[in-house]
Structures are given as structure tokens and as C-alpha cells.
Design an enzyme around this catalytic site. Sequence first.
Site, PDB file in Angstrom:
ATOM      1  N   SER A   1      29.592  12.346 -44.382  1.00  0.00           N
ATOM      2  CA  SER A   1      29.162  13.700 -44.716  1.00  0.00           C
ATOM      3  C   SER A   1      28.678  13.813 -46.154  1.00  0.00           C
ATOM      4  O   SER A   1      29.377  13.419 -47.097  1.00  0.00           O
ATOM      5  CB  SER A   1      30.323  14.673 -44.499  1.00  0.00           C
ATOM      6  N   ASN A   2      27.497  14.385 -46.312  1.00  0.00           N
ATOM      7  CA  ASN A   2      26.996  14.702 -47.643  1.00  0.00           C
ATOM      8  C   ASN A   2      27.749  15.881 -48.256  1.00  0.00           C
ATOM      9  O   ASN A   2      27.904  15.967 -49.470  1.00  0.00           O
ATOM     10  CB  ASN A   2      25.510  15.041 -47.577  1.00  0.00           C
TER      11      ASN A   2
END
Length: 338
Positions: free
Chosen positions: A79-80
Site C-alpha cells: 500500500s502506498n
Amino acid sequence: MARKDNLDRFPRAQLMSGPTPLERLDRLSAELGIDLWLKRDDLTGLGFGGNKTRQLEFYLGDALKQGADTILITGAVQSNFVRSAAAAAAKLGMQSVLQLEERVPDMGEAYYSSGNVLLAKILGAEHMSYPEGEDETGADAALHARAEELKTQGRTPYVIHLGLNHPPLGALGYVVAGQELCLQMPDFDAVIVPSGSGATHGGLLTGVALAESDSSVFGVCVRRDRDKQRARMTTVLQKLAELLGIDAEPLLNRINVLDEALPPGYGKLSEMTRAALEKMARTEGIFLDPVYSAKTFAGLLHLVNTGEIQPGQKVVMLHTGGLPALFGYQNELASDLP
């Protein structure tokens, strides 16, 4: 729709230095027969940049107002959002707890140790895991359970929720971005964005509408099919309109989602996505990430090929960043490279 004069009543942490660039892609414009521009939200700066910085300004503004010293957030392994949250927390002198969900099956060792995972560890984040990838309510509940433990240790936690039953504060960052884009370029025909949680898509659509632009906003599905994403966007836009005190109906009438670039599913590469990623790199020297921006560009190419985007139209694609994930996907990406 009544124009919203400002967002000053919402607390906001200062994480960005200013507007992001709008860059014309000359070679792709010539090849595709359109006037193509890239809104460079990969260049938001903090912690490798990306679109989540805009959202975090409002979440962390609220957290600081509440006196929080620790933020908790959930997302996919690469996940960014969780990586950006850890960077924002570090900048503001807060601690971070990142919950990584198993959303993408059958991935190699690099997926679990490189890219965003490595960066979050360098940032000093605490990690926890959640075994389900499609259980937003359960994932949020697990964060709250950890938050209660932290309270017993004298900490003041703040949970950034994933589920739809909470106000979409992060979407306010893209209301700002939509208005920013319309100031930079008042006369574009369409803007193309990834559509996952709905915060970026919904916020940008709302910002464009509040800037009194009738430009089309296309959301490229990256996690759910067209029907499920349309239903999600309806909820996001209704909640966002309630937050802003505006009428939701004009926003709902502008929902436009496409899912041709989604298969084989969230976080998985297809030939269509891989070809889009390589075309952008080899034509403009700009990298896209395999989860969001490459699928967004693949969706844009589909719209051009089907004639929904017509020759000569001025089109903006939002580059949402996420480039550290390229290293988490190194095995998948390298398999067909010379």
C-alpha cells in the site's frame, strides 16, 4: 451546484509545498492523436510522493486537532497509503501503526520485503497483519482493538478508516486538487483517474464540479468491477457532499467508471497493464506503478481506441505515484523483459 468558497473549516496538516506540475506528453500526444497532459501527483514530495499526501493533510489535521500522537491505518501489503502515512507521521513527530492486508495472492518474497514495505520499516512504523483482503469492517475493527491497547499505554491513537461508514476526510484533498487543476488548465475535455477507495476519484470529481467545469471525469477501476465501483462511488460522493454541505445529485450524475483494465484483479498484472506501463516508460521516460497508474493509463488507451476520447481532445491523466511498488513487483515485471 453552489460553488464552495473554501475548506478552511477543516483542520489541515501542511505536508505539501504547493501545486503539483501539469506536464504535456508530447510524444504520446502525437502518437495517440490527442492533447495529453499528466498531472504529476507522483511529485507531492513527502516519503516518495504520491496522491495519498493530499488525503493525509486532512486526516492528520484532524488527528493533530484531537491531540493524537499515534496514527493507525490499514492497506494492502504494498500500500502506498500506509507508507505515506508513516512518512507523514514521522514528519509531524507522531508514531504510526500499519496494518497490512492479504489482498493479492500468490506473490513472491520481494512483494513482502521490498518497495513500500521496506520504506515503512525505515520510517520506524509498527507493523501488524490482517488475513482478509476484502473485509473493510473487520480491518477497521482490528485497528480499533490495537488503538485500545495503545490507550492503556498512555498513547493517544487516531484511526484512519478504510470502511465507507466514516466521513471521507481524505477526499477533501482531491477537492482541492480538482480546483487546482482547473486553475492550471481551465479548458480540458477529460481527466482520467484511478478509482479504488473512491477518495481520489470522488474528491477530484467534486473539485472539478465546484470549479464550474463540465469536463468529463473517468474513473478507471483498480479493485472492483464497474457495477460495484459505481455503487461505492455513489456512497462516497453522498458522504462527501454531506461533509461539504452541498447537493450530491449533480455529482452522482457525473459518475463514469470503466473496468476494462481491471482483470485479473486488484494488484495483478495483465498484458494490457504491462503494455501501458512499458509504453509510458519507453515513450516519455516516466514510470507508472503496476497497481494504480499503469491501469489508469491502460484505461485511457482503451478510451482512445474506442473513440470515447476523440482525436484532438485535451486530456489530463492523474499520476498517483506509488513508484516504490515497482520493486515489490520486480519478479512479475522482469519475467518478460530482455
